[in-house]
Write a protein that holds these residues in place. Sequence first.
Motif, short mmCIF file in Angstrom:
data_model
loop_
_atom_site.label_atom_id
_atom_site.label_comp_id
_atom_site.label_asym_id
_atom_site.label_seq_id
_atom_site.Cartn_x
_atom_site.Cartn_y
_atom_site.Cartn_z
N ASP A 66 4.79 -14.52 46.63
CA ASP A 66 3.38 -14.16 46.87
C ASP A 66 3.01 -12.90 46.10
N ASP A 67 3.93 -11.95 46.02
CA ASP A 67 3.69 -10.71 45.29
C ASP A 67 3.45 -11.01 43.81
N VAL A 68 4.28 -11.89 43.23
CA VAL A 68 4.15 -12.26 41.82
C VAL A 68 2.81 -12.94 41.56
N LYS A 69 2.41 -13.83 42.43
CA LYS A 69 1.13 -14.53 42.26
C LYS A 69 -0.04 -13.56 42.35
N ALA A 70 0.06 -12.59 43.24
CA ALA A 70 -1.02 -11.61 43.39
C ALA A 70 -1.17 -10.77 42.13
N ILE A 71 -0.04 -10.36 41.53
CA ILE A 71 -0.09 -9.56 40.30
C ILE A 71 -0.71 -10.39 39.16
N ALA A 72 -0.33 -11.67 39.08
CA ALA A 72 -0.89 -12.53 38.04
C ALA A 72 -2.40 -12.67 38.19
N GLN A 73 -2.87 -12.76 39.42
CA GLN A 73 -4.31 -12.85 39.65
C GLN A 73 -5.01 -11.57 39.21
N GLN A 74 -4.39 -10.43 39.46
CA GLN A 74 -4.97 -9.16 39.01
C GLN A 74 -5.07 -9.13 37.48
N LEU A 75 -4.02 -9.57 36.81
CA LEU A 75 -4.03 -9.56 35.34
C LEU A 75 -5.05 -10.55 34.78
N GLU A 76 -5.22 -11.68 35.47
CA GLU A 76 -6.20 -12.66 35.01
C GLU A 76 -7.61 -12.08 35.05
#
Length: 880
Positions: free
Chosen positions: A306-316
């Motif tokens: 979940d942490d990884v997915k949240a960071i990817a959403q921030q970068l997107e």
Amino acid sequence: MGQTIGFLRKLAMLLRRERFRSELDEEMAFHRAQAEKDLLAGGMTRKAARQAAARQFGNREQLKERSSEVVGFRFETIAQDLRFALRQLRKNPGFAATATLVLALGIGASVAIFGFVDAALIKPLPYRDSTRLAMLFESNPLGPRFHLSYLDYLDWKNRNKSFSSVEVFGAYGFMLKTPDGLQPADGARVSSGFFHTLGVAPVLGRDFAPGESDSSAPHVVLLSYGAWQKRYGGRRDVLGQTVVLDGQTNTIVGVLPATFHFAPAEPAEFWAAERADGGCEKDRGCHNLFGLARLRDGVLFAAASDDVKAIAQQLEKQYPDTNGQRFGWLRPLTEEIVGEIRPILLVLLSGAALLLLIATVNVASLLMVRSESRRREIAVRGALGASAGRLVRQFVTEGLLLASAGSVIGAASGVEAMQLLTRLVPKEILATMPYLLGLGLNLRVAAFAVAICAVTGLVFALTPAFRLSLTDMRQGLTEGGRGAAGTLWRRFGANLVVVEIATAMVLLVGAGLLGKSLYRLLHADAGLEPDHLATLRVSAIGDRYAKDAPQINLEREVLSRIAALPGVKSAGITSSLPLGDGDGTSDFRVVGRSYNHDEHDEAANRQVSSSYLPTLQARIIRGRDFSEDEDEQKPRVMIVNQTLANQYFRGQNPIGQRILWGDDKRPIEIVGMVNDLQEGQLDAAPRAAFYIPLNQSPDSSFSIVVRVSQDEQSLLPAMMATIHQIDPGIAVYEPATMGQRIYDSPSAYLHRTSAWMVGLFAAIALVLSVVGLYGVIAYSVAQRTREIGVRMALGAPRGAVYGLILKEAGWLTGIGIGLGLVCAVGAATLMRKLLFGTAAWDAGTLAGVAAVLAVAAMLASYIPARTAAGVDPAEALRSE
């Protein structure tokens, strides 16, 4: 001295044995005399009293045997049992060979598959606390496991709350400078904390130091243990030496352990520090790395994901142009390394266990058949004084002897099968599975083989002992022993044979479908004519070839020199050969169409010479081919394949359409459409692709394709020598014919291996089903000897007896084949992803396998049928 001591020990044992027998005779004589004395006191005559005392006392030899067993277990009885068992097996070589072979097949398959399971799934990965390691990917609409960029990696490293460390790596092909010129060398680039995260320490020298990934740090490299041994002779003074990779001098600072491997980056000889000063490392849109992370203590995998997915959403949101529709994906490292092969190995191990079970029961069935012929022998031995324990020990000895012979041969063949299967794996594919290196006999595999031997030996020992119990001995002297146990075994054996035949049917159909699929794959239309095509790779490194003009000159001179060789009909150059991994894709835009950030048009791109498509004998369907003078001074042009035209220009003529590709803002005009060349794997659907003139996008690394009028393999050395004449420093590597590329491609290997493995299992299952059917029918004949004798005494011809036995076998075979057909179609439907150009219900394969199995079954049944037809009625009735 030693011989004297041995003689004295044997003499002492002999004296003790004679003393025991003398004392036993005296004890038995005393008890008989006492019984006779009591009977005389009761009024009997001396003769009658002596006979009554003898009857009351029992069989003297049997009592001696039992008394000896009560006193102690004697080593000489083991030797006697062993000698007797060997004589029995020598008297029946057909039975011994068949039973040993059947058992060896089952054990060999089980040991071989267990060896692979042990290497891949049981043997721990060579990392510290490997269950806490995970791979980091960026996903997009095309799939979940894609590269991430260096700048994204830095953000993930700094923003996460779940990992104690985050590192990156990427497999990399270096150009190694040697006294003989440039040579390709496999390697990897890793961030400075990569090995610390894995928990791996060099056996010589040191690990990368913090900061050695910085652009200002000196270039350093670690050696794999294999490279240290092969290239440097294992010398300890290798530390501090320099090696030139891609024109850059690197200092060797360490050597990795011999047990270290990292499948996602293998094969790798040189491990260099990933640096932040490359052009790709400064571009967030350049994705060329994979992530490696270690979870913090107490952090669950789901929370980290979940942490990884949240960071990817921030970068997107922060970088929509480069990170649009790019998401984070986390996968355990163990799953990444062995996840794909785990279900295959477990299925194979289950199949091997089933074959072993069938083989064991088949041999037990053969022992039952043989025991019927020994009932009279056993009964006589029991009547003459052999005790139950003595007879059971005899069966145990024979069973263990058979099990040991089968286990030794099976284990040896299993180990050899491991080596054979490993040698069948192409080097490129084996390099991605380093855990299979050193596959063979070890303590776990040996313990597995010993356990199988013990279990099968126990089964073989108890089967005839259970069937020929001492309670039936008197009956065994007068009849064949037909009873409930015999009927139960016949029914069990019949059901087992049906299962065996059905299993063999399923495996044979699977092998047939996979074999036909492999044939069609190897002869699939790849859009080119592969015969008489030779290929090789060329790479020129250094300032001399850093600019476009020298690169174009090199390409033209290589083509002219190669084309002048005897037997060469044409030659072409491409940036990437067909029938490869399908990489080399990029986004493009059709001029005049509107797009948003979420849309991506993607296609494989290849830079090719004007002679490339004609050399492959590809067909220009519309428009024209390239001309040799189309360079940077001419308008930019491209050729598209049919799939791209159908996918992006449906209902339109693609000729004349313009495309924007890469960072270049100049539009590229489509001037031709070519038939689909297989740019990906053989079994993959054709993908969109476009071709750019090599002179408009040159490179110092490229591949050559040559069509010849002779044997293409024989021309490869001359091609390599010709290029080295141009410049000895040019690296020339991966010489191969197009036929070899097809045969060794990953998809062909997968289909070929599947066909071999299923075919091997099918062959074993066929042998086992035939032996099982023979055992059941032979046992049935042994049980029905009296019935057959009565029939023949009443006038039944031998042909009727043949029909009687073969009819029983025919019913079992028919039911097994019918059940197997249904299961085979179902199994083939489940494995349809492995089939290429072949339907799961292929009628020819189903009919052919059914015919082969039916013929084999009838041949196996003919032997006991002939035995039944040869029964002498008088002998059969007399024995009852």
